[in-house]
Design an enzyme around this catalytic site. Structure first.
Site: not given
Ligand code: TRP
Length: 337
Positions: A115, A204, A207
């Site tokens: 991140k 994967k 969203k």
């Protein structure tokens, strides 16, 4: 009595991947054990705010709690539902654990590295996320924490902090959560379930992927979801076989079919062995998914806000009681009380 604890972040509407890969297996596990163990299901809303939240956080939280119920979570006296930010001991223990966690071990956390990589700046919450998570687990003496494999490193950290604390004070204040291998055994899966992106099955399902047909959201119209399955990427090998490496698209469909129908994957694989027409498989999976979504959405619409708030009132009273007692033990050890 043992404690099983888990939570799902509520930053947005969930995908079918979250539902099949996380929510449903956890609900099945919880229902199986809630006769003989405490089952703590919570919404880590303080974890949500490390990044942007889609829409209103409280609405998202409420919706996530309804998801649990609509997915079939059976609530009895051993099942406790609560929101992290309504139990202040989580934040307080997080601070205390910060004082025994090291920069070195935190800097090695994969999620943080991913991140923060290449970003000009990164908030401290992202860095500290796993310590808060350790507090979530240790406050309730949870032994089993069913989670996806991307979170195993965080369970290891919780274990290490518990062991370090106990050793430092020559105490048994914290119950050390089970090792990852044991957690996996407890969950009854050989490795984490990962529902794949429908268009790019090497990835994967997420969203945040822009392409609409890549993902099925839990609020998609069932018919639309069925169409997405029909347009899923497959391969040109012309045989239905479970082989995530060479045939990730077909393997993904088999996996979805197994999970939606709660049938062992092996059984689905055997059932479809020898089939050469991918259209047949797609039609069957599309039908299963649209049926599941129809039923799930119907159950969801029947759960009222009041029903959830009533559960939260009882759950948060329980959670505060247990968490504050543990926090006090920790404060005493450090000489704060
Ligand atoms: N980190 C988890 C996730 O992103 C959510 C979470 C936070 C959690 N605290 C937890 C899960 C404690 C289990 C136990 O999915």
């Amino acid at each position: 009595m043992k404690t099983i604890l888990t939570g799902i972040r509520s930053n947005s509407v969930l995908t079918l991947g979250n539902y099949l890969g996380a929510l449903l297996p956890m609900v099945r596990l919880a229902n199986k054990h809630s006769g003989e163990a405490h089952v703590n299901i919570f919404v880590p809303d303080l974890h949500s705010i490390i990044s942007e939240v889609d829409g209103d956080l409280q609405e998202n939280t409420l919706r996530t709690l309804k998801y649990w119920l609509a997915a079939g979570l059976e609530v009895n006296d051993n099942v406790h539902i609560y929101r992290q930010s309504y139990v202040s001991a989580h934040s307080e223990l997080c601070w205390i654990l910060n004082c025994i966690a090291t920069m070195g071990e935190m800097g090695r956390m994969t999620q943080y590295k991913e991140k923060s990589e290449g970003k000009a700046s990164c908030n401290v919450g992202i860095f500290d996320y796993p310590v808060l998570m350790a507090a979530d687990i240790l406050l309730y003496s949870a032994e089993y924490v069913p989670l996806g494999e991307d979170q195993f490193q965080h369970i290891e950290l919780a274990r290490n902090l518990a062991i370090r604390f106990n050793h430092k004070f020559d105490s048994e204040v914290f119950v050390v959560p089970a090792k990852t291998a044991e957690q996996v055994k407890f969950m009854g899966v050989s490795d984490g379930i990962r529902i794949r992106d429908l268009l790019n099955p090497e990835k994967k399902m997420s969203k945040s992927t822009a392409a609409e047909n890549s993902k099925i959201m839990l609020d998609d119209e069932p018919e639309k979801a069925a169409k997405k399955i029909m347009s899923a990427t497959t391969d040109s090998l012309g045989k239905v076989k479970f082989d995530m490496f060479n045939q990730p698209g077909i393997s993904n469909l088999l996996q979805i079919e197994a999970l939606v129908n709660d049938v062992p994957l092996e059984e689905i694989i055997t059932r479809w062995a020898g089939e050469t027409r991918y259209g047949e498989l797609k039609r069957k999976v599309a039908e299963s998914v649209s049926r599941e979504l129809t039923e799930f959405q119907a159950r969801l619409s029947e759960i009222s806000d009041e029903q959830v708030y009533a559960l939260l009132e009882v759950g948060e009273k329980y959670a505060n009681h247990v968490a504050n007692a543990k926090l006090l033990e920790v404060q005493k050890a450090f000489g704060l009380r």
